[in-house]
Design a protein around this motif. Structure first.
Motif, PDB file in Angstrom:
ATOM      1  N   ASP A 147     -67.484-117.577  66.995  1.00 24.39           N
ATOM      2  CA  ASP A 147     -66.051-117.675  67.245  1.00 24.39           C
ATOM      3  C   ASP A 147     -65.506-119.023  66.784  1.00 24.39           C
ATOM      4  O   ASP A 147     -64.424-119.094  66.182  1.00 24.39           O
ATOM      5  CB  ASP A 147     -65.790-117.470  68.734  1.00 24.39           C
ATOM      6  N   PHE A 233     -66.430-108.875  72.275  1.00 20.94           N
ATOM      7  CA  PHE A 233     -66.230-110.260  71.844  1.00 20.94           C
ATOM      8  C   PHE A 233     -66.496-110.406  70.351  1.00 20.94           C
ATOM      9  O   PHE A 233     -65.738-111.078  69.632  1.00 20.94           O
ATOM     10  CB  PHE A 233     -67.161-111.185  72.638  1.00 20.94           C
ATOM     11  N   ARG A 235     -66.274-108.003  68.218  1.00 19.48           N
ATOM     12  CA  ARG A 235     -65.209-107.288  67.515  1.00 19.48           C
ATOM     13  C   ARG A 235     -64.000-108.193  67.312  1.00 19.48           C
ATOM     14  O   ARG A 235     -63.322-108.122  66.286  1.00 19.48           O
ATOM     15  CB  ARG A 235     -64.812-106.027  68.284  1.00 19.48           C
ATOM     16  N   ASP A 236     -63.729-109.033  68.312  1.00 15.73           N
ATOM     17  CA  ASP A 236     -62.627-109.980  68.182  1.00 15.73           C
ATOM     18  C   ASP A 236     -62.907-110.970  67.054  1.00 15.73           C
ATOM     19  O   ASP A 236     -62.020-111.288  66.248  1.00 15.73           O
ATOM     20  CB  ASP A 236     -62.411-110.717  69.507  1.00 15.73           C
ATOM     21  N   ASP A 239     -62.501-109.240  63.772  1.00 13.54           N
ATOM     22  CA  ASP A 239     -61.087-109.054  63.434  1.00 13.54           C
ATOM     23  C   ASP A 239     -60.500-110.330  62.845  1.00 13.54           C
ATOM     24  O   ASP A 239     -59.761-110.294  61.846  1.00 13.54           O
ATOM     25  CB  ASP A 239     -60.315-108.631  64.678  1.00 13.54           C
ATOM     26  N   HIS A 240     -60.820-111.471  63.456  1.00 14.17           N
ATOM     27  CA  HIS A 240     -60.341-112.755  62.915  1.00 14.17           C
ATOM     28  C   HIS A 240     -60.908-112.996  61.522  1.00 14.17           C
ATOM     29  O   HIS A 240     -60.207-113.504  60.638  1.00 14.17           O
ATOM     30  CB  HIS A 240     -60.741-113.891  63.851  1.00 14.17           C
TER      31      HIS A 240
END
Length: 334
Positions: A147, A233, A235-236, A239-240
């Protein structure tokens, strides 16, 4: 070599033992996991970590040699992920990449970092302030690192977009399009985008697999050592990353268009210059022709002995020059 070593239990940190060879047993006994952070270890130094955690020799070789593409490898006892953090220097308009290798097992995380960028101290500190996330085990560390890297991609993409707008304004300015340095700046900018793409593009498939949505994931079982509850998480993050890759594609396409427009501007400017040169050459040809005719020194030439011959020839030259000048000016050649 060792940047940090700690054991985490129920989302809280406990300092690791002085000899990290006991850290894994201690973590398993406490029902937690150990996170060891390394920076550019030598082969001899990393050998102790390899023996303690049973890391696969192929993954160890990649971690030591670095210069790897972003990827995800699944081994019997661990998961191996390569990430490439990106650093953008606005003063020099250059993109540089580092490398983070992450080994994830059932009770351990080993991170190996190469290069100056991509420090994980801030990631570790942020995780330690979120016990609920950290309590999910080694998967939470992999998520937090991914992330952080991808979020920084978004920042770099924004900075590149700003610089591209400045470059575009320079190219289409009245005096900037013809600068001899403009083409080199555009080409250098395109190289930076290519370097950025090498970090972001190959990471799409590993993130999709971790999120359980990629073609390489095993539906129903997921990726080993990654808990099912962690999929949203990832997947987020995926996506970013998709947004970043779309931005990179747009940047690359715009730079190519700007380069084409710049070359077209240069071509038009050169055509204008050639028209001006041709127009002045045509205007110079009239007096040259008349002077050449009357400079051949023949005895029997029209009006050769006329008193007003010289003024008449000069007048004809001047009239022809004025007529040609007005004609070329009307057509925009001068």
């Amino acid at each position: 070599m060792i940047v940090d070593c700690a054991i985490y239990h129920d989302g809280h940190r406990t300092e690791g033992p002085e000899d990290f060879s006991d850290a894994l047993d201690t973590a398993r006994a406490a029902g937690g996991f150990v996170w060891i952070g390394l920076h550019e270890p030598s082969e001899k130094e990393f050998e102790h970590v390899t023996d303690e955690f049973g890391l696969h020799p192929l993954a160890v070789e990649d971690a030591l040699k670095a210069h790897q593409r972003p990827k995800l490898e699944v081994y019997d006892d661990s998961l191996f992920v390569v990430l490439k953090p990106v650093i953008y220097e606005p003063h020099s308009d250059t993109v540089s990449t580092g490398e983070i290798m992450v080994f994830v097992g059932d009770s351990f995380v080993v991170t190996v970092r190469h290069g100056e960028g991509g420090g994980l101290a801030a990631v570790r500190q942020r995780l330690e302030q979120e016990p609920e996330t950290l309590g999910q085990g080694p998967t939470s560390v992999l998520y937090a690192i991914s992330d952080s890297v991808v979020d920084h991609y978004l920042d770099v993409a924004t900075e590149l977009q700003t610089d591209l707008e400045e470059l575009e304004a320079e190219v289409f300015s009245p005096d900037g399009g013809g600068s001899r340095h403009t083409a080199s700046r555009i080409y250098n900018f395109k190289r930076q985008i290519t370097e950025f793409r090498r970090a972001t593009g190959p990471l799409a498939l590993p993130m999709s697999r971790l999120a359980g949505t990629g073609a390489g994931s095993t539906f129903g079982t997921g990726v080993p050592f990654v808990e099912d509850r962690a999929r949203p998480f990832f997947r987020d993050v995926s996506d970013h990353l998709t947004r970043v890759n779309e931005s990179v594609e747009n940047l690359d396409r715009l730079v190519s268009d700007i380069l084409s427009a710049h070359l077209a501007q240069i071509s038009v400017q050169q055509n204008d210059d050639m028209r001006k040169i041709s127009a002045w050459a045509a205007m110079a040809a009239i007096p040259t022709m008349l002077a050449g005719v009357y400079g051949m020194n023949f005895d029997h030439m029209p009006e050769l002995h006329w008193v007003w011959s010289y003024p008449a020839v000069i007048t004809v030259m001047a009239v022809m020059e004025v007529l040609l000048y007005r004609l070329f000016k009307r057509r925009g050649w001068l």
